[in-house]
Design a protein around this motif. Structure first.
Motif, PDB file in Angstrom:
ATOM      1  N   HIS A   1       1.095  -0.994   0.232  1.00 31.52           N
ATOM      2  CA  HIS A   1       0.080  -0.215  -0.346  1.00 31.52           C
ATOM      3  C   HIS A   1       1.080   1.219   0.203  1.00 31.52           C
TER       4      HIS A   1
ATOM      5  N   TYR B   1      -6.883   4.503   5.607  1.00 33.58           N
ATOM      6  CA  TYR B   1      -8.011   3.669   5.060  1.00 33.58           C
ATOM      7  C   TYR B   1      -8.795   3.582   6.279  1.00 33.58           C
TER       8      TYR B   1
ATOM      9  N   THR C   1      -2.619  -2.287  10.641  1.00 34.51           N
ATOM     10  CA  THR C   1      -2.909  -0.906  10.250  1.00 34.51           C
ATOM     11  C   THR C   1      -2.594  -0.311  12.000  1.00 34.51           C
TER      12      THR C   1
END
Length: 301
Positions: free
Chosen positions: A55, A61, A83
């Motif tokens: 990513h 996100y 994350t």
């Protein structure tokens, strides 16, 4: 007659090349070889981060904040290492953070060693009053802890990654000055330096061509240690908010952004911390191997 002379002439065994000799002594230190492999692996990951990272390290996100690693319950293989609190992929940020760490190490070593070697050479050949002035100035800088001095300098210059590198380079410079001066003083009384003086060599040639190449072994070892210390200190400055600024994916800054979530999401602090730990240990192990390979006192026949 010439052929007979050539056939009867004694042959001496060829001396191994410098690199082969260096590698023979370096690989005797198993820890240094392991450190070299780990360092090379991290370097390759940093170089090819754009191809490996799944990513963009800056993309948030929002629907995937604090997602655990893939192997933990609730995790997903879209985010292998989970994350962060803003939904950014941890693996991608770690890979790009390796780039910043290696750039920091290279820049700090170049700045500190260039200035330190130059001042050390000048001090080693200078009159006593100038030598005393330079060394007392270096003693004043050394009287401050390196991280504290860097923190003060960054506070004056302003918090940024560039200013952090400059500040750390200034804090490390006295080590190179003292090391170079000591090596120069040990070398300048040797026969080859006296012969160069008698042959009419000018002072710049004596300093940079005659003496400096024979002083590089301890400087190279110091450079390896400074490289790891620079990574550690820049991470510390980033953690304190005085180094790289968000959203830069720098390991110390990542730790600072995640410290409020230590109990809720262990991965947001564990992986950046491990990256710093493993990198610093690997470079220090390499430094030990360099010392063993370059110091003639430690070489075994």
């Amino acid at each position: 007659m010439a052929d007979a002379t050539a056939q009867t002439a004694p042959t001496t065994p060829a001396r191994p090349g410098r690199f082969k000799e260096f590698w023979r002594y370096f690989r005797e230190n198993k820890g240094a070889v392991v450190g070299l492999y780990i360092f090379a692996a991290f370097l390759l990951l940093a170089l090819f981060a754009g191809l490996i990272a799944p990513h963009d390290p800056l993309v948030q996100y929002r629907s995937a904040t604090l997602v655990p690693p893939a192997w933990q319950e609730g995790g997903t293989w879209s985010y292998i290492l989970g994350t962060d609190p803003l939904g950014r992929d941890m693996l991608s940020r770690l890979l790009y953070g390796a780039r910043y760490s290696f750039v920091v190490g290279v820049v700090v070593v170049i700045l500190a060693s260039t200035g330190g070697i130059l001042l050390g050479l000048i001090s080693g050949f200078a009159p006593k009053w100038l030598d005393t002035f330079i060394m007392r100035l270096m003693d004043i800088i050394l009287s401050f802890p390196a991280l504290l001095l860097a923190l003060v300098l960054v506070a004056i210059l302003g918090p940024s990654l560039v200013n952090a590198m400059i500040a750390i380079a200034i804090a490390y410079q006295p080590h190179y000055v003292r090391l170079t001066r000591a090596a120069v003083i040990a070398e300048r009384s040797k026969d080859y330096v006296i012969s160069a003086k008698v042959a009419g060599a000018r002072l710049p040639r004596l300093m940079f061509i005659t003496v400096l190449p024979n002083c590089l072994a301890p400087i190279i070892v110091q450079a390896a240690l400074s490289f790891s210390n620079a990574i550690l200190d820049v991470a510390a400055l980033g953690f304190l908010g005085m180094g790289a600024q968000p959203p830069t994916p720098e390991w110390g800054t990542m730790l600072a952004e995640a410290r409020e979530f230590i109990l809720r999401a262990w991965w947001v602090v564990t992986f950046p911390g491990l990256a710093i730990l493993i990198t610093v240990i690997a470079i220090n192990l390499m430094g030990d191997g360099l010392r063993d390979a370059l110091d003639p006192k430690l070489k075994r026949s």
